[in-house]
Design an enzyme around this catalytic site. Structure first.
Site, mmCIF file in Angstrom:
data_model
loop_
_atom_site.group_PDB
_atom_site.id
_atom_site.type_symbol
_atom_site.label_atom_id
_atom_site.label_comp_id
_atom_site.label_asym_id
_atom_site.label_seq_id
_atom_site.Cartn_x
_atom_site.Cartn_y
_atom_site.Cartn_z
ATOM 1 N N TYR A 121 -1.899 0.472 10.264
ATOM 2 C CA TYR A 121 -2.099 -0.202 8.979
ATOM 3 C C TYR A 121 -0.845 -0.109 8.123
ATOM 4 O O TYR A 121 -0.371 -1.109 7.570
ATOM 5 C CB TYR A 121 -3.293 0.414 8.253
ATOM 6 C CG TYR A 121 -3.436 -0.048 6.823
ATOM 7 C CD1 TYR A 121 -3.881 -1.336 6.533
ATOM 8 C CD2 TYR A 121 -3.134 0.798 5.756
ATOM 9 C CE1 TYR A 121 -4.006 -1.770 5.223
ATOM 10 C CE2 TYR A 121 -3.261 0.371 4.450
ATOM 11 C CZ TYR A 121 -3.700 -0.907 4.183
ATOM 12 O OH TYR A 121 -3.811 -1.331 2.884
ATOM 13 N N GLU A 168 0.339 3.614 1.782
ATOM 14 C CA GLU A 168 0.428 4.023 3.184
ATOM 15 C C GLU A 168 1.757 3.587 3.810
ATOM 16 O O GLU A 168 2.130 4.068 4.873
ATOM 17 C CB GLU A 168 -0.741 3.444 3.991
ATOM 18 C CG GLU A 168 -2.100 4.036 3.654
ATOM 19 C CD GLU A 168 -2.257 5.475 4.124
ATOM 20 O OE1 GLU A 168 -1.566 5.879 5.078
ATOM 21 O OE2 GLU A 168 -3.083 6.195 3.525
ATOM 22 N N SER A 225 0.831 -1.202 0.000
ATOM 23 C CA SER A 225 0.000 0.000 0.000
ATOM 24 C C SER A 225 0.862 1.247 0.000
ATOM 25 O O SER A 225 1.965 1.268 0.557
ATOM 26 C CB SER A 225 -0.900 0.006 1.242
ATOM 27 O OG SER A 225 -1.480 1.274 1.448
#
Length: 322
Positions: free
Chosen positions: A151, A129, A127
């Site tokens: 996350y 992120e 991701s």
């Protein structure tokens, strides 16, 4: 006939990937929580049209024996690990569950493949992120990670686990670092779907306002249906590598809001309120991917542009209301 195992098959990406693999002649298996099988109307909605063409296996990412059992039964040629606690805001609220599911689950699947299906090609869903508070814009495969959420941290751990199994054990494993990818199948908790669905409801007279967090946060948004093709392409390469999958364009939440409201003939400023409740404890201001390697080596690039994606999502939510 190749066999593919998809974790997270009931989600946005899993459903599109299952469709793609079926079109390519795969035998498709999906790993799902037992509660999904017991409540198919609510939990299997995205793959209901595929139920006769795929096989589902109940298992838990928190249970190594159940994961091992499914891998041993299926003996897949390819495994796409998409399942995770993926909503960033939830990861702040329940860090322990996020770490347990996302990190241990990835480790359990990698270990199971190593033990009983070592020739299986493994895809890990990374991701954007992972980059978080990135030191450079845009980010590519060599950019240092600086995650700003539980996350993001778990995705970095999963990325390194995948790389380590590739380097230490020779597993055919690779990660796709996917930037934000949306569609009408996106969950309502995600900001893009929250915007498109609320715009549709306001247009229909069923809602009066939209409350959002940081309107200035910028993301690289693409169309999920195209991104699953990149996942497949990554596993078809002779040499396993990790790839950034993105559009190469960044747009703010405010731009998404403006485009969605103007598309239905409304002025967003009359309906949108910024609420501190929806701000993250640690904000990520700009995430913009450099997909050069994916274009050069996979022949993949995003086709759906930002405005078209917004319109596609709003149209779908308007149609759902009618």
């Amino acid at each position: 006939m190749k066999k593919a195992l998809i974790t997270g098959i009931t989600g946005q990406d899993g459903s599109y990937l299952a469709e793609l693999l079926l079109e390519k002649g795969y035998e498709v298996h999906g790993l799902v929580r037992r509660v999904a099988i017991e409540d198919p109307e609510h939990r299997l909605g995205r793959i209901k049209h595929l139920e006769k063409d795929i096989r589902l296996h109940p298992a838990s990412l928190e249970s190594y024996p159940s994961i091992f059992s499914v891998v041993r039964e299926v003996m897949p040629d390819e495994c796409y690990h998409l399942a995770a606690q993926s909503f960033v805001s939830y990861s702040f609220e329940d860090e322990f569950s996020t770490f347990n599911i996302n990190i241990n689950g990835t480790h359990y699947i990698l270990s199971s493949i190593k033990q009983v299906a070592p020739e299986c090609r493994f895809y890990f869903a990374g991701s954007s992120e992972m980059f978080g508070k990135a030191r450079r814009v845009p980010q590519n495969e060599d950019t240092e990670f600086h995650p700003r959420s539980a996350y993001g941290i778990t995705k970095v751990a999963g990325f390194h686990l995948t790389r380590n199994y590739r380097e230490a054990y020779g597993l055919k494993a690779a990660s796709g670092i996917l930037y934000n990818h949306e569609s009408p199948r996106r969950g309502f908790e995600f900001v893009t779907r929250k915007i498109s669905s609320t715009v549709a409801r306001i247009k229909a007279g069923k809602a009066k306002e939209l409350r959002l967090g940081n309107l200035d946060a910028k993301r690289d948004w693409g169309y999920a249906k195209e991104y699953v093709e990149a996942m497949w392409l990554i596993l078809q390469q002779e040499n396993m590598k990790d790839y950034v999958i993105a559009t190469g364009e960044a747009h703010s939440v405010r731009e998404f809001v403006e485009e969605a409201f103007s598309y239905v003939g409304l002025d967003w400023r009359e309906y949108v309120r910024s609420d501190r409740l929806f701000y993250r404890p640690a904000e990520v201001d700009v995430l913009l991917g450099d997909p050069s390697r994916a274009k050069a080596e996979l022949g993949w690039e995003a086709k759906t542009r930002f405005k078209d994606l917004v319109h596609l999502m709003v149209d779908a939510d308007l149609a759902a209301l009618s």
